[in-house]
Each structure stands twice: as structure tokens, then as C-alpha cells.
Scaffold this motif. Structure first.
Motif, PDB file in Angstrom:
ATOM      1  N   MET A 159     113.024  13.565 -20.415  1.00 42.97           N
ATOM      2  CA  MET A 159     111.574  13.447 -20.365  1.00 42.97           C
ATOM      3  C   MET A 159     111.161  12.503 -19.246  1.00 42.97           C
ATOM      4  N   LYS A 160     109.987  12.740 -18.743  1.00 39.96           N
ATOM      5  CA  LYS A 160     109.288  11.718 -17.985  1.00 39.96           C
ATOM      6  C   LYS A 160     108.332  11.063 -18.954  1.00 39.96           C
ATOM      7  N   ASP A 161     108.485   9.762 -19.187  1.00 38.57           N
ATOM      8  CA  ASP A 161     107.515   9.071 -20.020  1.00 38.57           C
ATOM      9  C   ASP A 161     106.906   7.929 -19.212  1.00 38.57           C
ATOM     10  N   ALA A 162     105.579   7.911 -19.203  1.00 37.79           N
ATOM     11  CA  ALA A 162     104.814   6.896 -18.470  1.00 37.79           C
ATOM     12  C   ALA A 162     103.989   6.085 -19.465  1.00 37.79           C
ATOM     13  N   TYR A 163     103.673   4.852 -19.071  1.00 37.27           N
ATOM     14  CA  TYR A 163     102.930   3.940 -19.944  1.00 37.27           C
ATOM     15  C   TYR A 163     101.939   3.161 -19.088  1.00 37.27           C
ATOM     16  N   SER A 164     100.717   3.102 -19.567  1.00 36.92           N
ATOM     17  CA  SER A 164      99.695   2.338 -18.862  1.00 36.92           C
ATOM     18  C   SER A 164      99.325   1.100 -19.672  1.00 36.92           C
ATOM     19  N   PHE A 165      98.943   0.039 -18.951  1.00 30.46           N
ATOM     20  CA  PHE A 165      98.601  -1.243 -19.567  1.00 30.46           C
ATOM     21  C   PHE A 165      97.290  -1.732 -18.958  1.00 30.46           C
ATOM     22  N   ASP A 166      96.299  -1.961 -19.812  1.00 30.31           N
ATOM     23  CA  ASP A 166      94.972  -2.371 -19.364  1.00 30.31           C
ATOM     24  C   ASP A 166      94.437  -3.469 -20.267  1.00 30.31           C
ATOM     25  N   VAL A 167      93.451  -4.192 -19.752  1.00 26.94           N
ATOM     26  CA  VAL A 167      92.798  -5.241 -20.535  1.00 26.94           C
ATOM     27  C   VAL A 167      91.734  -4.661 -21.451  1.00 26.94           C
ATOM     28  N   SER A 168      91.023  -3.631 -20.986  1.00 31.55           N
ATOM     29  CA  SER A 168      89.863  -3.120 -21.718  1.00 31.55           C
ATOM     30  C   SER A 168      90.033  -1.656 -22.085  1.00 31.55           C
ATOM     31  N   ASP A 169      89.217  -1.225 -23.041  1.00 35.57           N
ATOM     32  CA  ASP A 169      89.213   0.187 -23.408  1.00 35.57           C
ATOM     33  C   ASP A 169      88.740   1.053 -22.250  1.00 35.57           C
ATOM     34  N   GLU A 170      87.811   0.530 -21.449  1.00 36.75           N
ATOM     35  CA  GLU A 170      87.334   1.280 -20.284  1.00 36.75           C
ATOM     36  C   GLU A 170      88.475   1.467 -19.278  1.00 36.75           C
ATOM     37  N   GLY A 171      89.295   0.413 -19.128  1.00 34.59           N
ATOM     38  CA  GLY A 171      90.440   0.535 -18.239  1.00 34.59           C
ATOM     39  C   GLY A 171      91.438   1.557 -18.742  1.00 34.59           C
ATOM     40  N   LEU A 172      91.671   1.578 -20.067  1.00 34.70           N
ATOM     41  CA  LEU A 172      92.562   2.570 -20.649  1.00 34.70           C
ATOM     42  C   LEU A 172      92.055   3.984 -20.390  1.00 34.70           C
ATOM     43  N   ALA A 173      90.767   4.194 -20.555  1.00 37.13           N
ATOM     44  CA  ALA A 173      90.197   5.526 -20.321  1.00 37.13           C
ATOM     45  C   ALA A 173      90.434   5.978 -18.882  1.00 37.13           C
ATOM     46  N   ALA A 174      90.314   5.046 -17.928  1.00 39.36           N
ATOM     47  CA  ALA A 174      90.530   5.390 -16.521  1.00 39.36           C
ATOM     48  C   ALA A 174      92.003   5.702 -16.257  1.00 39.36           C
ATOM     49  N   SER A 175      92.909   4.900 -16.833  1.00 41.68           N
ATOM     50  CA  SER A 175      94.344   5.151 -16.659  1.00 41.68           C
ATOM     51  C   SER A 175      94.742   6.478 -17.281  1.00 41.68           C
ATOM     52  N   TYR A 176      94.189   6.731 -18.461  1.00 40.54           N
ATOM     53  CA  TYR A 176      94.454   8.000 -19.155  1.00 40.54           C
ATOM     54  C   TYR A 176      94.033   9.181 -18.292  1.00 40.54           C
ATOM     55  N   THR A 465      95.770  -3.131 -24.045  1.00 37.71           N
ATOM     56  CA  THR A 465      95.636  -1.780 -24.585  1.00 37.71           C
ATOM     57  C   THR A 465      96.471  -0.816 -23.744  1.00 37.71           C
ATOM     58  N   MET A 466      97.081   0.166 -24.412  1.00 41.93           N
ATOM     59  CA  MET A 466      98.115   0.973 -23.763  1.00 41.93           C
ATOM     60  C   MET A 466      97.845   2.470 -23.880  1.00 41.93           C
ATOM     61  N   GLY A 467      98.480   3.206 -22.967  1.00 36.52           N
ATOM     62  CA  GLY A 467      98.536   4.657 -23.033  1.00 36.52           C
ATOM     63  C   GLY A 467      99.973   5.112 -22.865  1.00 36.52           C
ATOM     64  N   SER A 468     100.293   6.287 -23.382  1.00 33.35           N
ATOM     65  CA  SER A 468     101.644   6.849 -23.272  1.00 33.35           C
ATOM     66  C   SER A 468     101.528   8.308 -22.855  1.00 33.35           C
ATOM     67  N   TYR A 469     102.411   8.735 -21.925  1.00 34.08           N
ATOM     68  CA  TYR A 469     102.249  10.044 -21.310  1.00 34.08           C
ATOM     69  C   TYR A 469     103.624  10.669 -21.087  1.00 34.08           C
ATOM     70  N   GLY A 470     103.893  11.801 -21.734  1.00 28.74           N
ATOM     71  CA  GLY A 470     105.220  12.410 -21.660  1.00 28.74           C
ATOM     72  C   GLY A 470     105.203  13.828 -21.129  1.00 28.74           C
TER      73      GLY A 470
END
Length: 595
Positions: A159-176, A465-470
Motif C-alpha cells: 500500500m501507499k499510505d499517507a498521513y497529514s498533520f495540521d493544527v486546525s480543522d480547516e487545515g485538515l480539510a485543505a490537506s484532505y 488533527t490528522m488525515g490518513s490516505y491509502g
């Protein structure tokens, strides 16, 4: 460098492997890309690694464009972080667990949220270091109960698994969104049709979850979509709740009637019998949808405690076990056994219903104390035909809210074509698909469990706050093989083909081999990746069969026409074979080398 088949590690097979069920499994083994090592575990041969590497490079290109940085984590990880997040137990039997010589617990990672979180915690301390996106391409492990279909569902997979790390929910939405956009570019480059559907987050957790599904007949996932744009996998479909029943309508409903119902083992026989012995006053015939089917499940929680739950669904529906599992996260769920019924004599099998002689039987406050949940369609004021909790007896006109209540709602019934989309965009249709990517907004679940905090701009500690992407790399390789083959073999898309050209020299004349060798050198000098079948003692028929089986999209045959200055060029996808001057052959492939 020219790759010569005379000393290449390759063995093709003429017969399909006995355990292969789908085309990709058969062809990838026969063509010498992979070999089975154990159920759901495959060894990779040089040809297979070449295709896999090209897939991975496309992913790396788009991850870089999305601003993600590549790392690499071990497949074997300690128990403690997974225990902190609850996933040591949540994964249940799907997790490969092992101990070292000192008795310490380890696992073979199914995903790496914990490892990435702890690495970032070790290095990042300030909001100034965020946002941050990291990824890896790594093998994962899940102890599938029934590994099948080759690379499509194995116990070891890449798998390719990616993870994003942000301070705010708005930042998470942008990374997502950046990762989501990258996925669309990846799948477009691979020529894969995809549907983005809302999904259940499962053991991953999080507030938003979307799957990229490829519509394909052999897919193990059912998804739904409407012409108006709604799309979700079947587990995430939310049944619309009917409009409330007016009080004056409820006031005019008949009182419950218990009636004999012998020889009614199915809903169809119950409906026929009810129409015969208890006609409706409004003149309409009873239908399966007027009956309430009480399904009994055994639920085992993370502590190993087993209890029963009864779920009432309209009789024209059954329970979808995937939806049942989603309704009880982290638990094992199965239909109740004969032993379960023996322990609960208050459940009259085949005639289970909410009440007995007007007294509640089901529910935490009922005589059985068994939790009772209802389908969202079973709203207050709706009348039902259901079991009377007596052998060979049912009750009609039993009204929800008036005559019985429940402990809650369970949206587990099967979903059908024509059901309404939850967003009001029209009726849905169901289709089969296979997951090729999944993106999650994890939020703060893992950061809170593992203590990932940074100082914000005011010097205050805040949880990241984090995101995960596989993306399933090896699954996509198998899907491409499923989509691109004919009855003779594979036909790889140029973007992932192991070579740009498969050059075949045939016959016994050494001059032909010299001409082919010179052509191979010319192509190689032009940057074309050449697989050269220079085997001197192999018949033309075997060479042609291998060329079709291996799946390089274009084949050049240098044979009896070589002395006249001509070769034969096959386009496997188009199914054409053209006579081309040898001098003109290199120009056909310079574009392939530039791709």
C-alpha cells in the motif's frame, strides 16, 4: 540496458494454476510475474517488480506534487501504541500477532497511523512545522479468513499510505483535499474509471471517509449511486426516515389481533396466510413490507462478552451483514445459534415479536431483557404483522409507539435498486465495485491517544488533527491485469508495462539474430526499454505465445522478412499486425520512451 530472455529469470506456464479463480490471478502466475508462497502470500519475480515499480513511480510523482514527503516504517511494530489507540483489540482476528524471545508482543502492521503519529511527536513541537504530509509505500498484513483472487485480496499486500498533520480543522480539510485531488490524478493516469463514495470509517475512526471504487463485476463491495450525484458504499448508506404519521391516523388504527398461523415458515407463506384469514379493512392486500421480521444476532464485544440483540426489519428485507458489522463497531456479530436460543426460552423461534399478550417481551425493559432495535422505517404510528411469541401464532395491527417500543435504531437492512437517496437526489441503483483507494479525516483520535501536541501561535499546547490516505498498489496491479487482457494473455497499458517493446527473433538463421540484435541496440540507444527474445533453441510458436502472454503492448518480430529489410509489428491492444521497414521501427517507439 537490453533485457535478454536467454538469461532472464522467467518461466511461463501453459496451464492455469489450480487455485486461481479470476483472470488476473491466472495470468500473473502463468506469465511469470508472481508465484504463490502460501495462501494469500506471493513471491515477486523480476517482471512483476518492474510493473509494480512503475505503478509506484506514478504514485510518487503525484505525492510529490501534493507536497508529501516519503519515509519508510517497519512492518513489525510493538503492541503498546496499538493498544493505546484501541486497535490491538479492534482488529480482532485480522491482526497478525507475534512474540519475541523475551515475550514482548508485536504485530505485523495492517496500517501505520500509530507509527507515523509517534514519529511526528518525536520531531515536531510547533505549529510552525505544520502542515505536514508524509507517506510510505510499504507491505501490510491482514489475516484474511479467506484470501482469494490472487493479489486482489491477500494476506500480504503493498500500500501507499499517507498521513497529514495540521493544527486546525480547516487545515485538515485543505490537506484532505490535496490528497483527494492527487488520487484523482493517479487513477486518471492509470486509465481507471472510479467512483468516489461516502464510506464507513470502521476501525480507522474519523469524521469523514471516502472510498475510490472501481466498478467491476468481480468487486467485493456493493455501492449505491443516484442520477443526482449521491454515491456511497452500502455500509454507509443511511435509510431515509419516513415522514411522521399524523396523530389522527394513529387514532384510527385497529387494535392488535392475534391469529393462528400454522405452516408459515417464510414471509411469503405468512403473507398469503394472513390475506386468507385476516383481510385488511381498507381492501389492500397484505404485503411482505407490512410484516416485521425479528432477526436475532449474537454480539461479542472486545472483552469477549457475548449477548443477544434483536433487530426488527421490514419483512421484504434481510439483514446485510456488512451493515450489521458497522452497526456494532469493534464487535464480532453472527446470527444467533441453537445454543443461544436454548439459553433464552422467552424467544419463540420463528414467531418472535415485540410483545406477548400486550406485555413487552423484547427490549431491555421487556421480559427477556434482550436489547431490541428497529429499522429506521419502523416509526411511531406504523402498523405491522409480526410474531406473537407463541408457537404458530402471529399478531396483526401491532403499532410501533402505541403497542411496542424499542431501545434504539439499527440501519442494517439490505439496500435495493429504487430505494431513495438520503440526499433527495432520486432513486439509487446498486453496483459492484472494488476499493482502489480510501481517504479519511481522522481528526484527533490518534493524536489524543498518543499525546501528539504542538505549541500554537499563542504558546498554548494543542492537539494535532490528522488525515490518513491509502492506495492499494498490488491490488491496482491486479485490477489492471483484469481490465487489460484477452484470451491469449495480458495487455499492459503503456504507463505500467514492464517494457516498451518485446523484440522477438525467430528462425535458425544467425543473420536474423544479428539483425534483431542490431535493432535492439538502436532502440536501447534511443532510450527504449527492450525485452529481447534471443533464445536460439525455442520455436517461433513458443516465442509468439510468450509474447502474447507477457503483455508488453507492442511486439516486433524479426524473422523471415528481415533479409528483405522488414519486420512485423504487433499492437496487442488494437489487435493489429503490420509489416514495417526495419529502418522505420525505432521511430515507432521514441514516443514510448518519452512517456
Amino acid at each position: 540496458m537490453i533485457t535478454r530472455l536467454s538469461n532472464y529469470f522467467l518461466k511461463t506456464l501453459r496451464e492455469d494454476p489450480a487455485d486461481a479463480e479470476v483472470a488476473s490471478h491466472k495470468l500473473l502466475v502463468r506469465a511469470g510475474y508472481i508465484r504463490r508462497q502460501a495462501p494469500g502470500v506471493f513471491g515477486w519475480l523480476p517482471l512483476g517488480l518492474r510493473v509494480k515499480a512503475k505503478l509506484e513511480q506514478i504514485i510518487r510523482d503525484e505525492m510529490a506534487a501534493a507536497g508529501a514527503h516519503e519515509g519508510h516504517f517497519p512492518a513489525m511494530l510493538p503492541r503498546e501504541p496499538y493498544e493505546a489507540t484501541g486497535r490491538w483489540e479492534e482488529y480482532g482476528d485480522a491482526l497478525f500477532r507475534l512474540k519475541d524471545r523475551h515475550g514482548a508482543d508485536y504485530l505485523l502492521a495492517p496500517t501505520h497511523e500509530e507509527a507515523f503519529t509517534l514519529m511526528v511527536k518525536d520531531i515536531v513541537s510547533s505549529y510552525k512545522d505544520l502542515p505536514l504530509s508524509l507517506y510510505q509505500i510499504q507491505d501490510k498484513y491482514r489475516d484474511e479468513a479467506r484470501p482469494r483472487a490472487g493479489l486482489l485480496r491477500g494476506r500480504e499486500f503493498t500500500m501507499k499510505d499517507a498521513y497529514s498533520f495540521d493544527v486546525s480543522d480547516e487545515g485538515l480539510a485543505a490537506s484532505y483535499q490535496r490528497q483527494r485531488d492527487a488520487y484523482e490524478r493517479i487513477f486518471s493516469r492509470l486509465g481507471l474509471e472510479y467512483v468516489i463514495v461516502s464510506a464507513d470509517a470502521g476501525a480507522m475512526g474519523g469524521s469523514r471517509s471516502e472510498e475510490f471504487l472501481l466498478p467491476i463485476g468481480i468487486g467485493e463491495d456493493t455501492f449505491v449511486r443516484s442520477a443526482g450525484g449521491y454515491a456511497a458504499n452500502v455500509e454507509a448508506y443511511a435509510t431515509p426516515v419516513p415522514d411522521p404519521v399524523p396523530a389522527e391516523v394513529i387514532a384510527g388504527l385497529p387494535q392488535p389481533v392475534v391469529f393462528d398461523s400454522p405452516d408459515t415458515p417464510t414471509i411469503d407463506t405468512l403473507v398469503a396466510h394472513t390475506n386468507a384469514v385476516l383481510p385488511r379493512e381498507d381492501g389492500r392486500a397484505w404485503r411482505a413490507a407490512d410484516t416485521l421480521k425479528c432477526l436475532v444476532f449474537a454480539v461479542t464485544n472486545l472483552e469477549g462478552e457475548r449477548s443477544l440483540v434483536v433487530i426488527g426489519v421490514p419483512g421484504d428485507r434481510d439483514a446485510d451483514m456488512k451493515r450489521v458489522e458497522v452497526a456494532f463497531p469493534g464487535c464480532e456479530v453472527e446470527p444467533a445459534t441453537a445454543a443461544d436460543f436454548e439459553k433464552h426460552p422467552g424467544l419463540v423461534k420463528g414467531y418472535i415479536g415485540p410483545t406477548l399478550n400486550g406485555e413487552a417481551v423484547l427490549g431491555l425493559e421487556g421480559t427477556t431483557g434482550i436489547r431490541f432495535l428497529l429499522d429506521p422505517r419502523v416509526i411511531d404510528g406504523t402498523p405491522w404483522v409480526t410474531g406473537a411469541n407463541e408457537h404458530e401464532k402471529h399478531v396483526a395491527h401491532l403499532v410501533a409507539g402505541r403497542d411496542f417500543t424499542a431501545d434504539g435504531v439499527a440501519d442494517v437492512a439490505t439496500v435495493r435498486d429504487g430505494d431513495p437517496a438520503p440526499d433527495g437526489s432520486g432513486p439509487i441503483e446498486t453496483a459492484r465495485g472494488m476499493e482502489i483507494g480510501h481517504v479519511f479525516q481522522l481528526g484527533r483520535k490518534y493524536a489524543e491517544a498518543l499525546g501528539l501536541k504542538v505549541l500554537d501561535e499563542n504558546g498554548k499546547l494543542v492537539t494535532v488533527t490528522m488525515g490518513s490516505y491509502g492506495i492499494g498498489v498490488t491490488r491496482i496491479m491486479a485490477i489492471l491485469a483484469e481490465l487489460h487482457h484477452d484470451d491469449r494473455g495480458l495487455i499492459w497499458p503503456a504507463a505500467v508495462a514492464p517494457f516498451d517493446v518485446h523484440l522477438v527473433a525467430t528462425g535458425k538463421d544467425t543473420a536474423v539474430y544479428d539483425i534483431a540484435d542490431s535493432l535492439a541496440s538502436t532502440l536501447d540507444a534511443a532510450g527504449v526499454d527492450v525485452l529481447f527474445d534471443d533464445r536460439p533453441k525455442v520455436s517461433p510458436g513458443v516465442k509468439f505465445g510468450d509474447a502474447e502472454l507477457l503483455g508488453v503492448p507492442r511486439v516486433v518480430v524479426v524473422g523471415r522478412d528481415a533479409a528483405e529489410g522488414f519486420a512485423e509489428v504487433w499492437d496487442r491492444a488494437a489487435g493489429t499486425k503490420d509489416r514495417v521497414a526495419l529502418a522505420d521501427v525505432p521511430a515507432l517507439f521514441t514516443g514510448a520512451a518519452a512517456q
